[in-house]
Design a protein around this motif. Structure first.
Motif, PDB file in Angstrom:
ATOM      1  N   TRP A   1       0.971  -1.183   0.106  1.00 36.58           N
ATOM      2  CA  TRP A   1      -0.019  -0.090   0.034  1.00 36.58           C
ATOM      3  C   TRP A   1       0.862   1.307  -0.154  1.00 36.58           C
ATOM      4  CZ3 TRP A   1      -4.631  -1.149  -1.388  1.00 36.58           C
ATOM      5  CH2 TRP A   1      -5.154  -2.477  -0.992  1.00 36.58           C
TER       6      TRP A   1
ATOM      7  N   VAL B   1       2.691   3.023  -3.388  1.00 39.56           N
ATOM      8  CA  VAL B   1       2.098   4.156  -4.201  1.00 39.56           C
ATOM      9  C   VAL B   1       1.732   5.266  -3.394  1.00 39.56           C
ATOM     10  CG1 VAL B   1       0.027   4.528  -5.542  1.00 39.56           C
ATOM     11  CG2 VAL B   1       1.241   2.623  -5.819  1.00 39.56           C
TER      12      VAL B   1
ATOM     13  N   LEU C   1      21.320   1.784  -8.392  1.00 37.64           N
ATOM     14  CA  LEU C   1      20.225   1.556  -9.530  1.00 37.64           C
ATOM     15  C   LEU C   1      20.276  -0.027  -9.724  1.00 37.64           C
ATOM     16  CD1 LEU C   1      21.351   4.340 -12.065  1.00 37.64           C
ATOM     17  CD2 LEU C   1      19.485   4.276 -10.521  1.00 37.64           C
TER      18      LEU C   1
ATOM     19  N   TRP D   1      16.940  -2.161  -9.549  1.00 41.10           N
ATOM     20  CA  TRP D   1      16.536  -2.989 -10.463  1.00 41.10           C
ATOM     21  C   TRP D   1      16.187  -4.416  -9.902  1.00 41.10           C
ATOM     22  CZ3 TRP D   1      19.757  -7.098 -12.471  1.00 41.10           C
ATOM     23  CH2 TRP D   1      19.302  -7.480 -13.672  1.00 41.10           C
TER      24      TRP D   1
ATOM     25  N   GLY E   1      12.974  -4.578  -7.986  1.00 42.00           N
ATOM     26  CA  GLY E   1      11.862  -4.060  -8.853  1.00 42.00           C
ATOM     27  C   GLY E   1      11.472  -5.547  -9.823  1.00 42.00           C
ATOM     28  N   GLN E   2      12.324  -6.162 -10.160  1.00 41.34           N
ATOM     29  CA  GLN E   2      11.890  -7.451 -10.967  1.00 41.34           C
ATOM     30  C   GLN E   2      11.330  -8.432 -10.195  1.00 41.34           C
ATOM     31  OE1 GLN E   2      15.808  -9.609 -12.476  1.00 41.34           O
ATOM     32  NE2 GLN E   2      16.111  -7.394 -12.323  1.00 41.34           N
TER      33      GLN E   2
ATOM     34  N   VAL F   1       7.575  -6.710  -8.722  1.00 36.60           N
ATOM     35  CA  VAL F   1       6.294  -6.728  -9.605  1.00 36.60           C
ATOM     36  C   VAL F   1       5.540  -7.882  -9.574  1.00 36.60           C
ATOM     37  CG1 VAL F   1       7.747  -7.831 -11.638  1.00 36.60           C
ATOM     38  CG2 VAL F   1       5.667  -6.002 -12.287  1.00 36.60           C
ATOM     39  N   PHE F   2       6.038  -9.148  -9.193  1.00 32.37           N
ATOM     40  CA  PHE F   2       5.239 -10.514  -9.166  1.00 32.37           C
ATOM     41  C   PHE F   2       4.473 -10.194  -7.840  1.00 32.37           C
ATOM     42  CE2 PHE F   2       8.494 -11.522 -11.921  1.00 32.37           C
ATOM     43  CZ  PHE F   2       7.848 -12.088 -13.081  1.00 32.37           C
TER      44      PHE F   2
ATOM     45  N   ARG G   1      -3.549 -10.029  -9.493  1.00 31.72           N
ATOM     46  CA  ARG G   1      -4.059  -9.703 -10.800  1.00 31.72           C
ATOM     47  C   ARG G   1      -3.475 -10.912 -11.685  1.00 31.72           C
ATOM     48  NH1 ARG G   1      -3.448  -3.862 -12.396  1.00 31.72           N
ATOM     49  NH2 ARG G   1      -3.076  -3.667 -10.189  1.00 31.72           N
TER      50      ARG G   1
ATOM     51  N   ASN H   1      -0.507   4.196 -11.853  1.00 33.57           N
ATOM     52  CA  ASN H   1       0.345   3.848 -10.763  1.00 33.57           C
ATOM     53  C   ASN H   1      -0.779   3.509  -9.707  1.00 33.57           C
ATOM     54  OD1 ASN H   1       2.765   3.205 -11.840  1.00 33.57           O
ATOM     55  ND2 ASN H   1       3.385   5.227 -11.286  1.00 33.57           N
TER      56      ASN H   1
ATOM     57  N   THR I   1      -2.398   0.235  -9.553  1.00 33.24           N
ATOM     58  CA  THR I   1      -1.207  -1.021  -9.255  1.00 33.24           C
ATOM     59  C   THR I   1      -1.799  -1.607  -7.951  1.00 33.24           C
ATOM     60  OG1 THR I   1       0.331   0.044 -10.697  1.00 33.24           O
ATOM     61  CG2 THR I   1       0.803  -1.569  -9.430  1.00 33.24           C
ATOM     62  N   VAL I   2      -1.921  -0.756  -7.021  1.00 31.82           N
ATOM     63  CA  VAL I   2      -1.906  -1.351  -5.718  1.00 31.82           C
ATOM     64  C   VAL I   2      -3.556  -1.265  -5.255  1.00 31.82           C
ATOM     65  CG1 VAL I   2      -1.782  -0.757  -3.240  1.00 31.82           C
ATOM     66  CG2 VAL I   2       0.185  -0.396  -4.733  1.00 31.82           C
TER      67      VAL I   2
ATOM     68  N   ILE J   1       6.390  -9.798 -17.837  1.00 28.05           N
ATOM     69  CA  ILE J   1       6.201  -9.021 -16.656  1.00 28.05           C
ATOM     70  C   ILE J   1       7.278  -8.789 -16.118  1.00 28.05           C
ATOM     71  CG2 ILE J   1       5.227  -9.438 -14.264  1.00 28.05           C
ATOM     72  CD1 ILE J   1       3.220 -11.686 -15.603  1.00 28.05           C
ATOM     73  N   TRP J   2       8.385  -9.594 -15.823  1.00 21.57           N
ATOM     74  CA  TRP J   2       9.838  -9.185 -15.491  1.00 21.57           C
ATOM     75  C   TRP J   2      10.323  -8.158 -15.949  1.00 21.57           C
ATOM     76  CZ3 TRP J   2      14.542 -10.046 -18.269  1.00 21.57           C
ATOM     77  CH2 TRP J   2      15.863 -10.013 -17.391  1.00 21.57           C
TER      78      TRP J   2
ATOM     79  N   VAL K   1       8.637  -5.681 -17.485  1.00 20.96           N
ATOM     80  CA  VAL K   1       7.895  -4.618 -17.185  1.00 20.96           C
ATOM     81  C   VAL K   1       8.287  -4.014 -15.715  1.00 20.96           C
ATOM     82  CG1 VAL K   1       5.684  -3.528 -16.558  1.00 20.96           C
ATOM     83  CG2 VAL K   1       6.064  -4.813 -18.782  1.00 20.96           C
ATOM     84  N   GLY K   2       8.381  -5.047 -14.972  1.00 23.22           N
ATOM     85  CA  GLY K   2       8.860  -4.744 -13.509  1.00 23.22           C
ATOM     86  C   GLY K   2      10.163  -3.951 -13.331  1.00 23.22           C
ATOM     87  N   GLN K   3      10.805  -4.396 -13.975  1.00 25.67           N
ATOM     88  CA  GLN K   3      12.470  -3.674 -13.731  1.00 25.67           C
ATOM     89  C   GLN K   3      12.253  -2.347 -14.379  1.00 25.67           C
ATOM     90  OE1 GLN K   3      15.278  -5.892 -16.540  1.00 25.67           O
ATOM     91  NE2 GLN K   3      14.037  -7.274 -15.974  1.00 25.67           N
TER      92      GLN K   3
ATOM     93  N   VAL L   1       9.744   0.023 -11.374  1.00 23.53           N
ATOM     94  CA  VAL L   1      10.193   0.248  -9.962  1.00 23.53           C
ATOM     95  C   VAL L   1      10.774   1.749 -10.142  1.00 23.53           C
ATOM     96  CG1 VAL L   1      12.609  -1.020 -10.303  1.00 23.53           C
ATOM     97  CG2 VAL L   1      11.475  -0.690  -8.139  1.00 23.53           C
ATOM     98  N   PHE L   2      11.363   1.872 -10.989  1.00 22.22           N
ATOM     99  CA  PHE L   2      11.992   3.171 -10.896  1.00 22.22           C
ATOM    100  C   PHE L   2      10.866   4.395 -11.020  1.00 22.22           C
ATOM    101  CE2 PHE L   2      15.515   0.471 -12.288  1.00 22.22           C
ATOM    102  CZ  PHE L   2      16.313   0.870 -11.521  1.00 22.22           C
TER     103      PHE L   2
ATOM    104  N   ARG M   1       8.015   4.171 -10.542  1.00 23.40           N
ATOM    105  CA  ARG M   1       6.897   3.951  -9.336  1.00 23.40           C
ATOM    106  C   ARG M   1       7.471   4.796  -8.041  1.00 23.40           C
ATOM    107  NH1 ARG M   1       5.558  -0.656 -10.065  1.00 23.40           N
ATOM    108  NH2 ARG M   1       7.173  -1.188  -8.608  1.00 23.40           N
ATOM    109  N   ASN M   2       8.874   4.737  -8.016  1.00 23.73           N
ATOM    110  CA  ASN M   2       9.370   5.212  -6.859  1.00 23.73           C
ATOM    111  C   ASN M   2      10.134   6.515  -7.264  1.00 23.73           C
ATOM    112  OD1 ASN M   2       8.890   3.139  -4.738  1.00 23.73           O
ATOM    113  ND2 ASN M   2       9.767   1.908  -6.289  1.00 23.73           N
TER     114      ASN M   2
ATOM    115  N   ARG N   1      10.667   8.976  -4.457  1.00 21.37           N
ATOM    116  CA  ARG N   1      11.548   8.583  -3.246  1.00 21.37           C
ATOM    117  C   ARG N   1      12.859   8.385  -3.664  1.00 21.37           C
ATOM    118  NH1 ARG N   1       8.742   3.690  -0.514  1.00 21.37           N
ATOM    119  NH2 ARG N   1       6.937   4.499  -1.984  1.00 21.37           N
ATOM    120  N   LEU N   2      13.215   8.069  -4.718  1.00 25.04           N
ATOM    121  CA  LEU N   2      14.540   7.852  -5.200  1.00 25.04           C
ATOM    122  C   LEU N   2      15.461   8.977  -5.382  1.00 25.04           C
ATOM    123  CD1 LEU N   2      13.986   5.038  -7.934  1.00 25.04           C
ATOM    124  CD2 LEU N   2      14.902   4.906  -5.647  1.00 25.04           C
TER     125      LEU N   2
ATOM    126  N   LEU O   1      20.503   5.468 -17.304  1.00 29.92           N
ATOM    127  CA  LEU O   1      19.688   4.356 -16.790  1.00 29.92           C
ATOM    128  C   LEU O   1      19.034   3.450 -17.648  1.00 29.92           C
ATOM    129  CD1 LEU O   1      18.589   3.006 -14.110  1.00 29.92           C
ATOM    130  CD2 LEU O   1      16.648   4.612 -14.357  1.00 29.92           C
TER     131      LEU O   1
END
Lengths: 206, 206
Positions: free
Chosen positions: A112, A115, A154, A158, A161-162, A165-166, A172, B111, B114-115, B157-158, B160-162, B165-166, B168-169, B172-173, B190
């Motif tokens: 939660w 985001v 980074l 990375w 993140g990978q 995502v799962f 979903r 985003n 997503t949650v 998915i993998w 997209v996830g990597q 993560v950048f 979405r955050n 914060r980063l 990057l």
DNA sequence: GCCAAATTCAAACGAGGGTTTGAAAAAAGG
DNA sequence: CCTTTTTTCAAACCCTCGTTTGAATTTGGC
């Protein structure tokens, strides 16, 4: 510890942890919490000084449960070869896919926050994010000993993140149109796939 | 198109898009929207049949903006070599890191979803998720021609996830303790790092 | 210019939220 | 046991939210 007032406090904590994990901060009303905990509504203000205070305690508890497990494994992970260490790290991250609620509840609470970080969370994060990312950076640095700090950071993000995502999209992915099976064996396979890809990716820089 | 009522409708849409992107569905009140749009509160119910209806329109618009850009580039991406295609895909995903709000606003709206996917979003998603993940799967399959469908999906998915993560955050980063610089040049670097890792990772299966 | 339809407007409604209150009940200490 | 403190309780308070209302105003076709 078994004083009557502590029992009330404990019931509130348990109910709140479940509901916050399930619905997030905003969609969890204190009326829902006290109904599940079967205590009076004012008890939350008495014991936790309001909804924010209760959430802070739940977050602290979740942090403890997560980092405690993480750091206890951190030592043994560091003793492994870099490849096995990374694979173990990935497997550990992906354990959030399991439905075993004792483990996944803290993870869900943090999802939660991914985001919409609450003010309570930001406060805790600044204190506790270091050990959380430290292990990832440490493993990464064994693959890229010559890399500068920025690249290491980074790469750590990375890597996280990978995996994330799962975990984040578990529900979903399990439903249509993906309909991915996500039992224990499937997660094990997934962990191997992901760590294999990550190791090969980082290996190119070794 | 320039009828007075359309002007009102448009002002509401613009204000809503900004606020939904900034704060998410729950934390955006219709009072905040009408204040920003400088229209009467009842106008939202009149033109969009309530907050849900307005959000549905904003989501539709965001979907269009995103997939339109995506599919228009999809063709040229497919003409590239698999390595350059993947690199381009990653770069495209990471463009969400830029502060150019015309591009990032739709991404930010998604985003939030997503949650905590809203009912409105789930409805739209089932229609439009296919082209969204289709390109990723397509690129992946060129690296793993022998892989089964499940592995391809997981790899997509993998990938997209990597990237995600950048994005979405991002906020914060950019702040402490990471304090990552994220200007246009840094994002370019990057994108090269990430696509390099991903290509090397997938290459091991070729 | 007139009239019917479309659109805007200020105000109020009702539901649900977190918190406060003050008295009643229970627990703890002497 | 009596007193003091801690803890529980039902009720109300006050705020914000999305929606509705019904009248006023503007618009567009004839």
């Amino acid at each position: 510890m078994t004083r009557p007032s502590d029992i009330t406090r404990d019931r509130i904590m348990r109910a709140a942890e479940r509901l916050f994990a399930e619905r997030g901060y905003d969609h969890t009303s204190i009326r829902a919490i006290v109904a599940k905990a079967r205590v009076n509504q004012a008890a939350i203000n008495y014991h936790f000084d309001g909804k924010d205070g209760l959430y802070r305690e739940v977050l602290r508890s979740a942090f403890r449960a997560l980092t405690e497990g993480q750091t206890s494994h951190a030592a043994e992970i560091k003793a492994l070869s870099r490849e096995r260490a990374l694979a173990e790290f990935v497997r550990y991250q992906l354990r959030g896919l399991l439905q075993r609620d004792e483990l996944t509840r803290p993870i869900r609470i943090f999802n939660w926050e991914t985001v919409r970080p609450t003010a309570v969370f930001r406060e805790l994060l600044s204190q506790e994010v270091a050990p959380f990312m430290g292990l990832a950076t440490d493993i990464i640095s064994r693959f890229m000993p010559a890399a500068d700090q920025r690249t290491l950071t980074l790469a750590a993000i990375w890597l996280v993140g990978q995996c994330g995502v799962f975990v984040r999209n578990r529900e979903r992915l399990a439903g249509p149109p993906m309909s991915l099976q996500l039992d224990e064996a499937a997660i094990e396979q997934l962990a191997e796939l992901v760590s294999g890809w990550a190791i090969a990716g980082l290996g190119s820089h070794a």
